[in-house]
Design a protein around this motif. Structure first.
Motif, short mmCIF file in Angstrom:
data_model
loop_
_atom_site.label_atom_id
_atom_site.label_comp_id
_atom_site.label_asym_id
_atom_site.label_seq_id
_atom_site.Cartn_x
_atom_site.Cartn_y
_atom_site.Cartn_z
N SER A 170 0.84 -1.20 0.00
CA SER A 170 0.00 0.00 0.00
C SER A 170 0.87 1.25 0.00
CB SER A 170 -0.92 0.01 1.21
OG SER A 170 -1.83 -1.07 1.16
N LEU A 171 0.50 2.21 -0.85
CA LEU A 171 1.22 3.49 -0.94
C LEU A 171 0.21 4.60 -1.09
CD1 LEU A 171 3.98 4.97 -1.21
CD2 LEU A 171 3.75 4.68 -3.69
N ASN A 172 0.30 5.61 -0.23
CA ASN A 172 -0.63 6.73 -0.30
C ASN A 172 -0.07 7.82 -1.20
OD1 ASN A 172 -1.76 9.52 0.93
ND2 ASN A 172 -3.25 7.88 1.23
N VAL A 173 -0.79 8.12 -2.26
CA VAL A 173 -0.42 9.18 -3.20
C VAL A 173 -1.67 9.96 -3.57
CG1 VAL A 173 0.57 9.72 -5.46
CG2 VAL A 173 1.47 7.80 -4.14
N ALA A 174 -1.58 11.27 -3.52
CA ALA A 174 -2.68 12.15 -3.93
C ALA A 174 -3.98 11.84 -3.18
CB ALA A 174 -2.90 12.06 -5.44
N GLY A 175 -3.83 11.53 -1.89
CA GLY A 175 -5.00 11.28 -1.07
C GLY A 175 -5.68 9.96 -1.32
N VAL A 197 -6.83 2.58 -17.63
CA VAL A 197 -5.68 3.47 -17.70
C VAL A 197 -6.03 4.83 -18.29
CG1 VAL A 197 -3.91 1.68 -17.79
CG2 VAL A 197 -4.98 2.44 -19.92
N ALA A 198 -7.06 4.88 -19.12
CA ALA A 198 -7.44 6.14 -19.75
C ALA A 198 -8.00 7.13 -18.73
CB ALA A 198 -8.47 5.90 -20.85
N ALA A 199 -8.46 6.63 -17.60
CA ALA A 199 -9.07 7.49 -16.58
C ALA A 199 -8.05 8.07 -15.60
CB ALA A 199 -10.13 6.71 -15.81
N ILE A 200 -6.78 7.68 -15.72
CA ILE A 200 -5.77 8.14 -14.78
C ILE A 200 -5.35 9.57 -15.12
CG2 ILE A 200 -3.40 7.79 -13.96
CD1 ILE A 200 -5.37 5.72 -12.94
N PRO A 201 -5.42 10.51 -14.17
CA PRO A 201 -4.96 11.89 -14.40
C PRO A 201 -3.43 11.95 -14.30
CG PRO A 201 -5.78 11.69 -12.16
CD PRO A 201 -6.00 10.34 -12.82
N LEU A 202 -2.77 11.48 -15.35
CA LEU A 202 -1.34 11.23 -15.31
C LEU A 202 -0.51 12.46 -14.97
CD1 LEU A 202 0.55 8.81 -15.75
CD2 LEU A 202 0.74 9.49 -18.16
N GLU A 203 -0.84 13.59 -15.59
CA GLU A 203 -0.06 14.81 -15.36
C GLU A 203 -0.18 15.28 -13.92
OE1 GLU A 203 1.90 16.27 -17.46
OE2 GLU A 203 1.39 15.30 -19.37
N GLU A 204 -1.28 14.93 -13.27
CA GLU A 204 -1.51 15.37 -11.88
C GLU A 204 -0.80 14.47 -10.88
OE1 GLU A 204 -5.21 15.34 -8.71
OE2 GLU A 204 -5.65 15.59 -10.85
N ILE A 205 -0.95 13.15 -11.03
CA ILE A 205 -0.43 12.27 -10.00
C ILE A 205 0.93 11.68 -10.34
CG2 ILE A 205 -2.75 11.68 -9.22
CD1 ILE A 205 -2.44 8.99 -10.52
N GLU A 222 4.24 3.16 -13.67
CA GLU A 222 3.41 2.56 -14.71
C GLU A 222 2.03 2.23 -14.17
OE1 GLU A 222 7.39 2.60 -15.86
OE2 GLU A 222 6.69 1.33 -14.20
N PHE A 223 1.02 2.62 -14.92
CA PHE A 223 -0.37 2.29 -14.62
C PHE A 223 -0.80 1.24 -15.63
CE2 PHE A 223 0.53 6.53 -13.17
CZ PHE A 223 0.01 6.55 -11.89
N ILE A 224 -1.24 0.08 -15.14
CA ILE A 224 -1.48 -1.08 -16.00
C ILE A 224 -2.92 -1.55 -15.92
CG2 ILE A 224 -0.78 -3.44 -16.54
CD1 ILE A 224 1.42 -1.39 -17.03
N GLN A 225 -3.51 -1.74 -17.08
CA GLN A 225 -4.84 -2.34 -17.20
C GLN A 225 -4.67 -3.71 -17.84
OE1 GLN A 225 -7.63 0.07 -19.39
NE2 GLN A 225 -8.98 -1.66 -19.82
N VAL A 226 -5.10 -4.76 -17.15
CA VAL A 226 -4.99 -6.12 -17.67
C VAL A 226 -6.24 -6.44 -18.48
CG1 VAL A 226 -4.72 -8.55 -17.09
CG2 VAL A 226 -3.59 -6.80 -15.68
N THR A 227 -6.04 -6.65 -19.79
CA THR A 227 -7.19 -7.03 -20.63
C THR A 227 -7.19 -8.52 -20.94
OG1 THR A 227 -6.02 -6.57 -22.70
CG2 THR A 227 -7.17 -4.73 -21.67
N TRP A 237 4.50 7.45 -16.47
CA TRP A 237 5.11 8.72 -16.10
C TRP A 237 6.58 8.43 -15.87
CZ3 TRP A 237 3.61 13.73 -16.10
CH2 TRP A 237 4.47 14.65 -15.51
N GLU A 238 7.45 8.94 -16.77
CA GLU A 238 8.87 8.61 -16.68
C GLU A 238 9.61 9.60 -15.80
OE1 GLU A 238 11.30 7.04 -19.80
OE2 GLU A 238 9.64 7.15 -21.22
N ARG A 239 10.46 9.05 -14.96
CA ARG A 239 11.34 9.87 -14.14
C ARG A 239 12.22 10.74 -15.04
NH1 ARG A 239 16.35 7.04 -11.08
NH2 ARG A 239 16.59 6.43 -13.26
N GLY A 240 12.11 12.04 -14.88
CA GLY A 240 12.96 12.96 -15.64
C GLY A 240 12.43 13.34 -17.00
#
Length: 302
Positions: A170-175, A197-205, A222-227, A237-240
């Motif tokens: 468990s990791l708390n990020v953005a509430g 994955v399309a619903a993730i506010p990537l630029e924000e979190i 990485e945000f992953i959706q298993v189909t 979201w890449e570091r740097g």
């Protein structure tokens, strides 16, 4: 009034002023791997990059520079390697490795060498160790990415104790509390599985994951959706570099995370915004990544 005449003022310095202080002409070639794009520079005459991190930031600027996610340098090989690869991200930081970047690097080296061999293997020295890309007969690049590193101290993260694996923690990020699995492919990755994955506010979190205090060297996320057990959808979201169209090490790390979490098989297609990669976590414990790398254009910085 200095040089001001008739109400005309001296123009403010622009990022282009950077290029005039290089005091040299630098040839470059632009490549992309599934939209993850790089400026490639032949740096074989020197053991250090001929462009500084600060200059790389300007070159990567998409409005005032060439535009790229990073600058990659082809340097002489060390420790028995054929070549050395160094990378400066678009923010000037230096990552250990880049999966899409090394595919572009392999194509760039083939062009430099004028290779007519439809298949060739090279040993590339990186800050993540020796990586072996192979140009295949169909024009793709298959890369032996080595073994994943799974212990917290190897990633690194303080999310669990040093000698433990980070699986479904468990990791708390953005509430919000996220279930994350962490993997190193020579660079750190934090993977979380989501319904869409399309619903993730990537630029924000994305930045909040990257700079979370449990990651002392920051992290790729990485945000992953298993189909399906053989098909994953990924946003990164890449570091740097921020939000990019693809991340090869991230695709490898995500497959590993999926296997560890019991969500996917050891061979799968990973769909990224820029296209698909084929990833295999072999029973020899190595990761193999296969995908395209395309030359875009060449130019000179004067």
């Amino acid at each position: 009034m200095g040089s001001r005449k008739s109400g005309i003022v001296d123009p403010l310095p622009t990022p282009y002023s950077l290029f005039t202080v290089l005091n040299m002409t630098i040839e470059f070639v632009k490549y992309h791997g599934l939209g993850n794009d790089f400026i490639l520079i032949d740096n074989r005459a020197s053991s250090e990059p001929i462009v500084t991190p600060e200059q790389a930031v300007k070159l990567c600027d998409r409005h005032f520079g060439i535009g790229a996610d990073g600058v990659i340098f082809a340097l002489p090989g060390t420790n028995g390697a054929d070549y050395t690869m160094r990378i400066f991200n678009s923010d000037g930081s230096e990552p250990e490795m880049c999966g899409n970047g090394i595919r572009c690097f392999a194509k760039f080296l083939a062009d430099l060498e004028g290779s007519t061999n439809p298949t060739s293997r090279l040993r590339i020295h990186t800050l993540a160790g020796i990586i072996v890309p192979e140009l295949t007969a169909d024009g793709q690049v298959k890369v032996d990415m080595g073994e994943p590193r799974l212990l917290a101290e190897e990633i690194p993260t303080t999310l669990v104790t040093a000698g433990e694996k980070v699986i479904n923690q468990s990791l708390n990020v953005a509430g919000q509390t996220w279930s994350v699995t962490c993997v190193s492919m020579g660079n750190p990755h934090c993977i979380t599985f989501v319904d869409d994955v399309a619903a993730i506010p990537l630029e924000e979190i994305g930045p909040q994951f990257e700079h979370h205090p449990v990651f002392p060297q920051r992290t790729n996320t990485e945000f992953i959706q298993v189909t399906g057990r053989d098909y994953l959808k990924m946003r990164v979201w890449e570091r740097g570099a921020g939000a990019t169209l693809a991340c090869g090490t991230g695709a490898c790390a995500s497959l590993v995370a999926g296997v560890l979490a019991g969500k996917c098989d050891r061979v799968a297609t990973v769909e990224l915004p820029g296209g698909c990669l084929q990833i295999e976590w072999s029973h020899d414990q190595k990761l193999y990544m296969t995908g395209a790398a395309e030359r875009v254009f060449a130019g000179k910085i004067e």
